[in-house]
Enzyme design. Structure first.
Site, PDB file in Angstrom:
ATOM      1  N   CYS A   1      -9.598 -54.570  32.204  1.00 22.23           N
ATOM      2  CA  CYS A   1      -8.550 -54.595  33.222  1.00 22.23           C
ATOM      3  C   CYS A   1      -7.162 -54.737  32.590  1.00 22.23           C
ATOM      4  CB  CYS A   1      -8.773 -55.775  34.153  1.00 22.23           C
ATOM      5  SG  CYS A   1     -10.402 -55.795  34.870  1.00 22.23           S
TER       6      CYS A   1
ATOM      7  N   ARG B   1      -6.633 -48.738  28.535  1.00 21.69           N
ATOM      8  CA  ARG B   1      -7.666 -49.785  28.568  1.00 21.69           C
ATOM      9  C   ARG B   1      -8.848 -49.379  29.457  1.00 21.69           C
ATOM     10  NH1 ARG B   1      -5.623 -54.790  26.987  1.00 21.69           N
ATOM     11  NH2 ARG B   1      -6.903 -55.971  28.442  1.00 21.69           N
TER      12      ARG B   1
ATOM     13  N   TRP C   1     -11.295 -52.545  35.721  1.00 18.15           N
ATOM     14  CA  TRP C   1     -12.496 -51.926  35.135  1.00 18.15           C
ATOM     15  C   TRP C   1     -13.645 -52.770  35.673  1.00 18.15           C
ATOM     16  CZ3 TRP C   1     -14.686 -48.105  32.293  1.00 18.15           C
ATOM     17  CH2 TRP C   1     -15.894 -48.375  31.650  1.00 18.15           C
TER      18      TRP C   1
ATOM     19  N   ASN D   1      -8.140 -60.680  34.682  1.00 13.35           N
ATOM     20  CA  ASN D   1      -8.849 -59.898  33.674  1.00 13.35           C
ATOM     21  C   ASN D   1      -9.810 -60.851  32.980  1.00 13.35           C
ATOM     22  OD1 ASN D   1      -9.638 -58.382  31.465  1.00 13.35           O
ATOM     23  ND2 ASN D   1      -7.661 -58.467  30.439  1.00 13.35           N
ATOM     24  N   GLY D   2     -11.087 -60.462  32.869  1.00 18.34           N
ATOM     25  CA  GLY D   2     -12.072 -61.332  32.233  1.00 18.34           C
ATOM     26  C   GLY D   2     -13.283 -61.497  33.127  1.00 18.34           C
TER      27      GLY D   2
ATOM     28  N   GLU E   1     -29.441 -44.050  13.812  1.00 21.67           N
ATOM     29  CA  GLU E   1     -28.108 -44.178  14.404  1.00 21.67           C
ATOM     30  C   GLU E   1     -27.036 -43.990  13.330  1.00 21.67           C
ATOM     31  OE1 GLU E   1     -26.784 -43.925  17.097  1.00 21.67           O
ATOM     32  OE2 GLU E   1     -24.845 -44.922  16.952  1.00 21.67           O
TER      33      GLU E   1
ATOM     34  N   LYS F   1     -24.131 -41.090  13.437  1.00 28.22           N
ATOM     35  CA  LYS F   1     -22.699 -41.420  13.386  1.00 28.22           C
ATOM     36  C   LYS F   1     -22.011 -40.600  12.307  1.00 28.22           C
ATOM     37  CE  LYS F   1     -22.175 -42.960  16.136  1.00 28.22           C
ATOM     38  NZ  LYS F   1     -22.630 -43.357  17.421  1.00 28.22           N
TER      39      LYS F   1
ATOM     40  N   GLU G   1     -21.686 -36.911  13.327  1.00 33.33           N
ATOM     41  CA  GLU G   1     -20.739 -36.699  14.420  1.00 33.33           C
ATOM     42  C   GLU G   1     -19.290 -36.673  13.965  1.00 33.33           C
ATOM     43  OE1 GLU G   1     -21.777 -38.764  18.515  1.00 33.33           O
ATOM     44  OE2 GLU G   1     -22.041 -40.114  16.833  1.00 33.33           O
TER      45      GLU G   1
ATOM     46  N   HIS H   1     -43.856 -37.399   1.934  1.00 35.56           N
ATOM     47  CA  HIS H   1     -44.633 -36.353   2.618  1.00 35.56           C
ATOM     48  C   HIS H   1     -43.813 -35.080   2.814  1.00 35.56           C
ATOM     49  CE1 HIS H   1     -47.904 -39.133   3.180  1.00 35.56           C
ATOM     50  NE2 HIS H   1     -47.037 -40.042   3.608  1.00 35.56           N
TER      51      HIS H   1
ATOM     52  N   LYS I   1     -17.242 -37.026  25.540  1.00 35.15           N
ATOM     53  CA  LYS I   1     -17.644 -38.424  25.737  1.00 35.15           C
ATOM     54  C   LYS I   1     -18.750 -38.537  26.774  1.00 35.15           C
ATOM     55  CE  LYS I   1     -17.365 -42.798  24.959  1.00 35.15           C
ATOM     56  NZ  LYS I   1     -18.062 -43.217  23.742  1.00 35.15           N
TER      57      LYS I   1
HETATM   58  C1  F6R Z   1     -22.971 -40.643  20.024  1.00 27.02           C
HETATM   59  C2  F6R Z   1     -22.759 -40.487  21.430  1.00 27.02           C
HETATM   60  C3  F6R Z   1     -23.742 -39.681  22.219  1.00 27.02           C
HETATM   61  C4  F6R Z   1     -24.110 -40.436  23.492  1.00 27.02           C
HETATM   62  C5  F6R Z   1     -25.003 -39.579  24.397  1.00 27.02           C
HETATM   63  C6  F6R Z   1     -25.438 -40.341  25.634  1.00 27.02           C
HETATM   64  O1  F6R Z   1     -21.971 -41.385  19.415  1.00 27.02           O
HETATM   65  O2  F6R Z   1     -21.816 -41.008  21.962  1.00 27.02           O
HETATM   66  O3  F6R Z   1     -24.871 -39.393  21.473  1.00 27.02           O
HETATM   67  O4  F6R Z   1     -24.759 -41.620  23.127  1.00 27.02           O
HETATM   68  O5  F6R Z   1     -24.317 -38.428  24.781  1.00 27.02           O
HETATM   69  O6  F6R Z   1     -24.345 -40.729  26.383  1.00 27.02           O
HETATM   70  P1  F6R Z   1     -24.484 -41.832  27.505  1.00 27.02           P
HETATM   71  O7  F6R Z   1     -24.831 -43.111  26.815  1.00 27.02           O
HETATM   72  O8  F6R Z   1     -23.152 -41.883  28.183  1.00 27.02           O
HETATM   73  O9  F6R Z   1     -25.590 -41.398  28.418  1.00 27.02           O
END
Ligand code: F6R
Length: 608
Positions: A2, A27, A74, A100-101, A481, A485, A488, A504, A603
């Site tokens: 927020c 934010r 938020w 906020n919080g 993971e 990362k 990406e 293998h 995103k």
């Molecule tokens: C990786 C990343 C994507 C999301 C995926 C699922 O850094 O951001 O692999 O994790 O697209 O997204 P959500 O969690 O929003 O369903």
């Protein structure tokens, strides 16, 4: 999270509040509102959606007045809606509050206030504050806010106005940011400096539990004992862009550093020593849980990787079989589902099309669905039977870091909750795990101190075309993971393998100089992992080892090592992912990549 802005001066407050809020849009928010004192009465205008909606409403029905507070929300408690938006007011609208919080004991306070005759309109934790201030108000607003805050547990930055004390804003903070802007005969409060930079560069930085009273004549700061505090003025010399990132180069780096707080917030009021695990949002009964014979954890990308850790921990603690599925695969493979199947979907955005489709598929076959999501009111949260919100705050960088971390926290909480309800662990075992889990925020903070060695390793290796991540058990899940990362944000090809699987096939790819990141945090698998590392070093690989302090013997086998602070290895994914996130970050920076907006990625993936 927020955003808060408050203004007191000679100019019309409404435009200044909206302009200040616009500087806090980074934010993240889902609704906005203002409360302004005019002729000794408070006018409130608030609505769901973008700030532009609020601006439009204020154009249609302007609010006059030179003292006011504003907020972008938020959602955490209660979905985004006009009613849940801030400011919140007491029953007769004489006191208004922005917050906020998270007020951790709001349920208790709500019950207590209800017993005193107070009525609540929203689902928010915040609404207890104006009622508390009303309860304690005796002609002195500062006094009432101090007493109200004395009852509150949790984190807060709040701004309060009251029409019986109409020439004042009272504010206070604890574990949520707030600054005071000092203009020419006008004063501001705000969650962050950019909100006031168009009006002043002189600010007071508030510390926790400091109260501030703003009038048209000036600003006074007080301790909780009501003693006046002298504070030096901080003169801002940098620009607003830098401030949005809190001094970090990129949102991703900022979000990596926000992880200790995100872990803490996600555990808040759910895991408490000596108390049962409290998951208000999960209504599944003990009997229903007893009947569950299979769990599907379904998600995409990073969230899927959190699901793999979830499988390990749920199976270990609750002894219910778990299958983890990629959402886009799940719906087309005719999975076996019935009313004794539980599905857990994990989605930061709560809007991922594949995850939503899998959820619907499971529901159509009669399964119960728990959603783990970061966005209150998202599609996934609305369609699931139960929701466990991760309280990571808005994640702006495309590559997920703090959301993943809180998804892990959520999976551990669910595992503990199942174990507690199914009595698969003794009280003592549960208590030990809870105590250990509560140490995670400070341990995560320590992991962030490893930056230099990671940065150095990234500088030595960023020109490579391929990298490998190895691990066994929980470490394998984290390796996946780490590998994602790196791909990406640095565009380097990488693969994650289970340590034992290497020989293998994939070992054929190892040659002189190949970069391998090897995780070895599981005590019972440590020696086996060291053997797997030897298999690659003898073929010339350059290895970065990630293990716990005390395992320095690994240095005989690897080229560089990162040590994590000791914790029960069961919780290691929450720590071991941090150096991997930092490694990807520094490799991408060395390569000059746009870390926050990697190519070809979005995103929120709302198409199949
Ligand atoms: C990786 C990343 C994507 C999301 C995926 C699922 O850094 O951001 O692999 O994790 O697209 O997204 P959500 O969690 O929003 O369903």
């Amino acid at each position: 999270m927020c955003g808060i802005v408050g203004y007191i001066g000679k100019r019309q407050a409404s435009a200044i509040l909206v302009e200040g809020l616009s500087k806090l849009e980074y934010r993240g928010y889902d609704s906005a509102g203002v409360a302004i004192i005019d002729n000794n009465s408070i006018d409130v205008m608030k609505c769901k959606g973008r700030l532009a909606n609020l601006e439009e409403k204020l154009k249609e029905t302007p609010i006059e007045g030179t003292i006011g507070i504003g907020h972008t929300r938020w959602a955490t408690h209660g979905e985004p809606s006009d009613l849940n938006s801030h400011p919140h007011s007491n029953e007769d609208g004489t006191i208004s509050v922005v917050h906020n919080g998270i007020i951790e004991n709001y349920i208790h306070l709500r019950e207590w206030l209800t017993s005193k005759g107070y009525k609540f309109k929203s689902e928010t934790d915040t609404e207890v504050i104006p009622h508390l201030v009303d309860y304690f108000y005796n002609g002195d607003l500062l006094d009432a806010v101090m007493k109200a805050v004395g009852k509150m547990e949790g984190s807060y930055a709040i701004g309060v106005i009251c029409n019986s004390d109409p020439d004042k804003i009272v504010a206070v903070r604890k574990d949520s940011p707030m600054i005071v802007g000092l203009g020419e005969n006008e004063f501001f409060i705000a969650s962050d400096i950019p909100a006031v930079l168009n009006h002043t560069r002189d600010v007071y930085l508030l510390n926790d539990k400091e109260f501030v009273v703003l009038t048209k004549d000036g600003v006074k700061l007080f301790t909780e004992e009501k003693e006046e505090i002298r504070r030096d003025i901080y003169h801002v010399t940098w620009n607003a862009d830098a401030a949005e990132k809190g001094g970090y180069e990129d949102f991703m780096l900022k979000e990596i550093h926000e992880q200790p707080k995100a872990i803490k917030d996600t555990m808040t009021s759910r895991i408490m020593p000596g108390k049962p695990i409290t998951l208000d949002e999960i209504k599944i009964t003990r009997e229903e849980l007893e009947n569950i014979n299979k769990i599907y954890v379904v998600a995409c990308g990073t969230a899927y990787h959190a699901g793999i850790v979830g499988k390990y921990v749920i199976e270990k603690l609750s002894r219910i079989p778990v299958e983890v599925d990629i959402a886009s695969e799940f719906r087309y493979r005719n999975p076996i589902i019935d009313k004794n199947t539980l599905m857990i979907v994990i989605s930061q955005s709560g809007e991922t099309a594949d995850t939503l489709a899998a959820l619907r598929e499971a529901k159509n076959h009669g399964a119960r669905v728990i959603a783990v999501t970061n966005v209150v009111g998202s599609s996934v949260s609305r369609e699931a039977d139960d929701v466990l919100y991760t309280w990571a705050g808005p994640e702006i960088a495309v590559a997920s870091t703090k959301a993943y971390e809180t998804q892990l926290v959520a999976m551990y909480i669910i595992a503990l909750f199942f174990a507690e309800n199914k009595k698969t662990l003794s009280k003592e075992e549960l208590e030990d795990l809870k105590k250990e889990m509560l140490l995670l925020p400070e341990k995560a903070e320590e992991c962030l101190k490893n930056k230099e060695i990671i940065q150095r390793y990234a500088a030595q290796t960023y020109t490579h075309k391929d990298m490998f991540f190895l691990g066994r058990g929980l470490d394998y899940a984290v390796a996946m993971e780490g590998s994602l990362k790196l791909k990406e944000i640095s565009y380097i090809h990488s693969e994650a393998y289970a340590g034992g699987e290497l020989k293998h096939g994939p070992i054929a790819l190892i040659e002189k100089g190949t970069v391998v990141v090897a995780l070895a945090t599981q005590d019972e698998l440590f020696e086996k992992m060291v053997s797997n590392v030897k298999e690659v070093t003898t073929r010339g690989a350059h290895v970065l080892g990630v293990t716990f302090e005390g395992n320095e013997s690994i240095e005989k086998t690897v080229d560089s090592a990162i040590y994590l602070p000791r914790i029960n290895p069961f919780f290691s994914p929450l720590l071991s992912v941090i150096p991997l996130q930092l490694f990807s970050y520094y490799v991408a920076v060395q390569k000059g990549c746009d870390v926050d907006k990697p190519r070809n990625l979005a995103k929120s993936v709302t198409v199949e």
